[in-house]
Design a protein around this motif. Structure first.
Motif, PDB file in Angstrom:
ATOM      1  N   GLN A 189     -14.430 -21.214 -32.579  1.00 52.66           N
ATOM      2  CA  GLN A 189     -14.942 -21.095 -31.219  1.00 52.66           C
ATOM      3  C   GLN A 189     -14.098 -21.649 -30.187  1.00 52.66           C
ATOM      4  OE1 GLN A 189     -17.521 -19.522 -29.961  1.00 52.66           O
ATOM      5  NE2 GLN A 189     -18.945 -19.286 -31.994  1.00 52.66           N
ATOM      6  N   GLU A 190     -13.411 -22.717 -30.402  1.00 55.30           N
ATOM      7  CA  GLU A 190     -12.273 -23.449 -29.846  1.00 55.30           C
ATOM      8  C   GLU A 190     -10.995 -23.306 -30.704  1.00 55.30           C
ATOM      9  OE1 GLU A 190     -15.425 -25.270 -30.023  1.00 55.30           O
ATOM     10  OE2 GLU A 190     -16.228 -24.624 -28.185  1.00 55.30           O
ATOM     11  N   PRO A 191     -10.289 -22.346 -30.639  1.00 53.35           N
ATOM     12  CA  PRO A 191      -9.048 -22.132 -31.397  1.00 53.35           C
ATOM     13  C   PRO A 191      -8.279 -23.978 -31.350  1.00 53.35           C
ATOM     14  CG  PRO A 191      -9.142 -20.376 -30.150  1.00 53.35           C
ATOM     15  CD  PRO A 191     -10.286 -21.258 -29.583  1.00 53.35           C
ATOM     16  N   PHE A 192      -7.614 -24.036 -32.365  1.00 56.14           N
ATOM     17  CA  PHE A 192      -6.846 -25.310 -32.507  1.00 56.14           C
ATOM     18  C   PHE A 192      -5.859 -25.736 -31.162  1.00 56.14           C
ATOM     19  CE2 PHE A 192      -6.811 -24.301 -37.132  1.00 56.14           C
ATOM     20  CZ  PHE A 192      -8.135 -24.656 -37.196  1.00 56.14           C
ATOM     21  N   ARG A 217     -13.022 -23.365 -25.160  1.00 54.56           N
ATOM     22  CA  ARG A 217     -13.176 -21.857 -25.552  1.00 54.56           C
ATOM     23  C   ARG A 217     -12.513 -20.970 -24.524  1.00 54.56           C
ATOM     24  NH1 ARG A 217     -18.815 -18.891 -27.735  1.00 54.56           N
ATOM     25  NH2 ARG A 217     -17.914 -16.957 -28.168  1.00 54.56           N
ATOM     26  N   PRO A 218     -11.774 -20.147 -25.129  1.00 56.69           N
ATOM     27  CA  PRO A 218     -11.111 -19.309 -24.324  1.00 56.69           C
ATOM     28  C   PRO A 218     -11.988 -18.364 -23.282  1.00 56.69           C
ATOM     29  CG  PRO A 218      -9.990 -18.868 -26.308  1.00 56.69           C
ATOM     30  CD  PRO A 218     -11.218 -19.663 -26.471  1.00 56.69           C
ATOM     31  N   CYS A 256     -12.385 -10.004 -31.790  1.00 54.09           N
ATOM     32  CA  CYS A 256     -13.557 -10.602 -32.848  1.00 54.09           C
ATOM     33  C   CYS A 256     -12.965 -10.941 -34.205  1.00 54.09           C
ATOM     34  CB  CYS A 256     -14.472  -9.493 -33.041  1.00 54.09           C
ATOM     35  SG  CYS A 256     -15.281  -8.792 -31.550  1.00 54.09           S
ATOM     36  N   SER A 257     -13.053 -11.977 -34.681  1.00 54.23           N
ATOM     37  CA  SER A 257     -12.399 -12.278 -35.982  1.00 54.23           C
ATOM     38  C   SER A 257     -13.193 -12.040 -37.012  1.00 54.23           C
ATOM     39  CB  SER A 257     -12.195 -13.879 -36.012  1.00 54.23           C
ATOM     40  OG  SER A 257     -13.293 -14.711 -35.986  1.00 54.23           O
ATOM     41  N   GLY A 309     -18.257 -14.157 -36.497  1.00 53.36           N
ATOM     42  CA  GLY A 309     -17.076 -14.734 -35.716  1.00 53.36           C
ATOM     43  C   GLY A 309     -17.348 -14.913 -34.432  1.00 53.36           C
ATOM     44  N   PRO A 310     -16.694 -15.678 -33.449  1.00 52.13           N
ATOM     45  CA  PRO A 310     -16.556 -15.523 -32.077  1.00 52.13           C
ATOM     46  C   PRO A 310     -15.862 -14.670 -31.456  1.00 52.13           C
ATOM     47  CG  PRO A 310     -14.857 -17.095 -32.949  1.00 52.13           C
ATOM     48  CD  PRO A 310     -15.708 -16.664 -34.024  1.00 52.13           C
ATOM     49  N   VAL A 311     -16.268 -14.044 -30.251  1.00 52.26           N
ATOM     50  CA  VAL A 311     -15.390 -13.408 -29.740  1.00 52.26           C
ATOM     51  C   VAL A 311     -14.801 -13.794 -28.325  1.00 52.26           C
ATOM     52  CG1 VAL A 311     -15.673 -10.964 -28.170  1.00 52.26           C
ATOM     53  CG2 VAL A 311     -17.341 -11.666 -29.989  1.00 52.26           C
ATOM     54  N   HIS A 312     -13.463 -13.560 -28.350  1.00 49.56           N
ATOM     55  CA  HIS A 312     -12.206 -14.213 -27.362  1.00 49.56           C
ATOM     56  C   HIS A 312     -11.610 -13.049 -26.701  1.00 49.56           C
ATOM     57  CE1 HIS A 312     -12.982 -18.091 -29.083  1.00 49.56           C
ATOM     58  NE2 HIS A 312     -12.563 -17.893 -30.267  1.00 49.56           N
TER      59      HIS A 312
END
Length: 278
Positions: free
Chosen positions: A113-116, A275-276, A158-159, A164-167
């Motif tokens: 949800q929040e990339p590194f 989160r993006p 979408c991963s 998975g989250p959607v960014h």
């Protein structure tokens, strides 16, 4: 690009992407004012390559990483990893996880949800070949023609289509506000057009393949002119702003120990805090 410069604590020398850092010992450095300077320089330059650091222990690698926040470890734990939060990769399965980093250009943690926020790399055993290749995301976006950038601005990634989250593919970096990409060319299950609007739809398989190829081509066009290929040397320790640079392991990282010698790299990732968002 600025010329070689001295901060109060160390020397910075510009390279194609980021800076080399000399005159500091990460094995023992702990002064708060130095840590603040390093964090500032990572934001400003995106990649810092600390030279001549010797072999940094897993425990110390984790301590340095914690300057930037809480660690988040989502990867396979190899028996020879020196710490539970250190990802150990190699070209020998007896020494580390193999086949890592060759699924396509990416940032780390796009499946979160929040990339590194940050990735920290340390070479423990240096092969004769096996570079890590980085590319600046803001410059890549700014180089797009108007039509292509407009299309990319409409896309979400979408991963995993189920959980998975959607960014958004393009979004502002949470610290600098500069446009960057949330992407992983080997771990994207779908692209969505115009999410949150009446025109929202999932890309067709043909569109998916075309989008993935188009993104890849932006990293490799003009013989990879935008890329910085880091040739590892003994004692190198890299701190990267994971959200600001894409990266991929070069094909040579997969060459056998017998051909190029033993490759062992340690990596940590710092938990994302944003989160993006468009």
């Amino acid at each position: 690009m600025f010329k070689r410069a001295m901060t109060k604590f160390y020397e910075l020398t510009p390279i194609k992407l980021g800076c080399e850092v000399r005159g500091i010992n990460l094995q023992s450095e702990s002064r708060p004012e130095v840590i603040q300077q390093i964090k500032k320089d990572v934001t400003n330059h995106r990649i810092l390559v600390f030279k001549d650091q010797g072999v940094i222990s897993g425990k110390r690698h984790v301590e340095i990483s914690q300057w930037f926040g809480e660690l988040e470890s989502t990867f396979y734990k190899h028996p020879k990893s020196p710490h539970p939060d250190v990802f150990r990769v190699s070209n020998d399965s007896r020494e580390g996880c193999t086949g890592v980093g060759r699924t396509g250009w990416h940032i780390d943690g796009s499946f979160q949800q929040e990339p590194f926020c940050y990735s920290l790399y340390h070479i423990v055993s240096v092969p004769r070949e096996g570079n890590t290749v980085f590319a600046p995301l803001t410059e890549l976006i700014e180089s797009l023609d108007d039509e292509k950038r407009t299309r990319w601005e409409r896309l979400w990634m979408c991963s995993d289509r189920r959980t998975g989250p959607v960014h958004p593919l393009i979004y502002p970096h949470p610290i600098t506000g500069k446009k960057v990409l949330c992407f992983h060319l080997g771990m994207t299950s779908d692209y969505i057009w115009d999410r949150g609007t009446p025109e929202e739809r999932v890309a067709t398989e043909k569109e998916f393949n075309a989008i993935t190829e188009e993104i890849h081509n932006e990293f490799v066009k003009d013989n990879g002119k935008i890329q910085y290929s880091h040739k590892w040397q003994e004692g190198d320790f890299i701190i990267s702003d994971n959200l600001a640079v894409g990266h991929e392991a070069s094909p040579q990282t997969q060459l056998s120990r017998e051909l190029v010698g033993l490759r062992v790299m340690h990596r940590t990732t710092v938990k994302g805090t944003n989160r993006p968002k468009k």
